[in-house]
Scaffold this active site. Structure first.
Site, PDB file in Angstrom:
ATOM      1  N   PRO A  40      21.525 -10.546 -16.460  1.00 41.21           N
ATOM      2  CG  PRO A  40      21.875  -8.678 -17.788  1.00 41.21           C
ATOM      3  CD  PRO A  40      22.140 -10.142 -17.723  1.00 41.21           C
ATOM      4  CD  GLU A  41      18.480 -12.478 -11.192  1.00 41.89           C
ATOM      5  OE1 GLU A  41      17.540 -12.356 -10.386  1.00 41.89           O
ATOM      6  OE2 GLU A  41      19.538 -13.071 -10.906  1.00 41.89           O
ATOM      7  NE  ARG A  73      30.783 -13.445 -20.729  1.00 41.19           N
ATOM      8  CZ  ARG A  73      30.616 -13.774 -19.449  1.00 41.19           C
ATOM      9  NH1 ARG A  73      29.520 -14.389 -19.052  1.00 41.19           N
ATOM     10  NH2 ARG A  73      31.549 -13.486 -18.562  1.00 41.19           N
ATOM     11  NE  ARG A 119       3.411 -24.754 -12.207  1.00 42.12           N
ATOM     12  CZ  ARG A 119       4.197 -23.990 -12.970  1.00 42.12           C
ATOM     13  NH1 ARG A 119       5.509 -24.141 -12.943  1.00 42.12           N
ATOM     14  NH2 ARG A 119       3.660 -23.078 -13.760  1.00 42.12           N
TER      15      ARG A 119
END
Length: 285
Positions: free
Chosen positions: A2-3, A115, A157
């Site tokens: 899930p995000e 899980r 970055r």
């Protein structure tokens, strides 16, 4: 996994159905579900008995429930975690891990996790923001998220743009699905170097990230199977609106070229070979 949209959907459900209720007892049915609570499962249950839930908050993919003790319950759904509201007496789910009962005898809150990659813990004094998740960056729908700070940090970055979107210390809540969707909308390949993108290009990408997340929240998130559901056990429907993720070989909805799948960090990336060409040389955004 899930995000942000899926976790935000769960947070909204908890805000509606759990906030303002007093916990009367906690039953830990599998100690792995509270493995991050160092004092152990008995302490977890004891410290929560009698406490009232004051709010339901989120930082990236983490949930936390501030309590009237000044502590907080931290939750992470992992790959298959569910926070379900069930009437007392309803048959236990096969993978029920933790049960919360409330003083009003209303619906129980159940943490179900097939899980057991997710988990719950108590953060001492963490009601405002638990120390355990303070390192996670704000997400782009947070009112205090800094667009200018994000644009500058990403361009400093030296990495690929998709890797940067998945860096939870830079921007939180974005995972593989929504990164691919935002990059498709921005017409950027995930391998584009961040330090070669212009500030306007990054700002446009951020706008697409925010739009994708907002649209997904409005659809209750993305459900590819029964593992992600909201607190009422209902699936999300944003999978019907996906333009890139999971659509290998299907025509791009913008140009008609077959969507390609590429290996990425032990996962897959989906993009359009025509709209999102692979980076070459010093190509800039």
């Amino acid at each position: 996994m899930p995000e942000l949209p899926e976790v935000e959907t769960v947070r909204q459900g908890l805000a509606q159905w759990v906030v303002g209720r007093r916990i009367v007892s906690v039953e830990v049915r599998h100690p792995r579900a509270v493995r991050r609570h160092v004092p152990g499962d008995v302490h977890f249950a004891d410290v929560l008995a009698g406490r009232m839930v004051l709010d339901a908050r989120r930082r990236g993919k983490y949930l936390w429930l501030p309590l009237d003790s000044g502590d907080a319950i931290i939750g992470h759904l992992g790959m298959s975690g569910q926070m379900l509201l069930q009437p007392s007496g309803t048959t236990d789910e096969t993978h029920l891990r933790v049960r919360f009962r409330f003083a009003d005898d209303g619906p129980e809150l159940r943490f179900v996790d097939q899980r057991t990659f997710g988990g719950l813990s108590v953060s001492e004094g963490g009601a405002e923001l638990p120390d355990e998740i303070a390192h996670i960056a704000r997400d782009p729908i947070d009112p205090e998220f800094s667009d200018e700070g994000f644009v500058a940090a990403l361009r400093r970055r030296h990495t690929e743009v998709k890797r940067a979107l998945l860096d939870q210390t830079l921007i939180s809540g974005v995972g593989n699905i929504y990164a691919d969707e935002a990059l498709w909308r921005a017409r950027l390949h995930g391998g584009r170097p961040t330090d070669a993108l212009t500030a306007p290009a990054v700002q446009r990408l951020l706008g697409h990230v925010r739009d994708v997340l907002g649209e997904a929240i409005s659809e209750g998130g993305t459900s590819f199977d029964a593992l992600y559901v909201n607190v009422n056990g209902e699936s999300g429907y944003f999978d019907r609106a996906l333009n890139a993720y999971g659509r290998e070989g299907e025509p791009c909805r913008r140009c008609g070229a077959p969507i390609r799948r590429e290996a990425f960090m032990n996962r897959s990336s989906y993009s359009c070979p025509r709209c999102q060409p692979r980076p070459r040389g010093s190509l800039r955004g």
